[in-house]
Design an enzyme around this catalytic site. Structure first.
Site, PDB file in Angstrom:
ATOM      1  N   HIS A 293       0.830  -1.210   0.000  1.00 39.97           N
ATOM      2  CA  HIS A 293       0.000   0.000   0.000  1.00 39.97           C
ATOM      3  C   HIS A 293       0.862   1.256   0.000  1.00 39.97           C
ATOM      4  O   HIS A 293       1.847   1.336   0.716  1.00 39.97           O
ATOM      5  CB  HIS A 293      -0.900  -0.015   1.232  1.00 39.97           C
ATOM      6  CG  HIS A 293      -1.771   1.197   1.371  1.00 39.97           C
ATOM      7  ND1 HIS A 293      -2.712   1.539   0.433  1.00 39.97           N
ATOM      8  CD2 HIS A 293      -1.829   2.145   2.336  1.00 39.97           C
ATOM      9  CE1 HIS A 293      -3.323   2.650   0.825  1.00 39.97           C
ATOM     10  NE2 HIS A 293      -2.793   3.036   1.967  1.00 39.97           N
TER      11      HIS A 293
ATOM     12  N   ASP B 276      -0.330   5.587  -5.306  1.00 40.02           N
ATOM     13  CA  ASP B 276      -1.062   6.837  -5.120  1.00 40.02           C
ATOM     14  C   ASP B 276      -0.512   7.835  -6.124  1.00 40.02           C
ATOM     15  O   ASP B 276       0.623   8.279  -6.000  1.00 40.02           O
ATOM     16  CB  ASP B 276      -0.893   7.369  -3.695  1.00 40.02           C
ATOM     17  CG  ASP B 276      -1.517   6.440  -2.669  1.00 40.02           C
ATOM     18  OD1 ASP B 276      -2.558   5.846  -2.982  1.00 40.02           O
ATOM     19  OD2 ASP B 276      -0.971   6.308  -1.565  1.00 40.02           O
TER      20      ASP B 276
END
Length: 35
Positions: free
Chosen positions: A11, A33
């Site tokens: 992540h 991201d």
């Protein structure tokens, strides 16, 4: 038996060099991201 896939997600991988770090920790998928 009903087998389902298991995802171990890396992540917030925000740099290319981090991909190897997360894979070495056992991740089999990558979450980035991007903005």
């Amino acid at each position: 038996a009903n087998k389902r896939p298991v995802w171990i997600m890396g992540h917030m991988v925000n740099a290319v060099y981090q991909i190897d770090e997360f894979v070495n920790l056992g991740a089999n998928s990558i979450d980035t991201d991007v903005s």
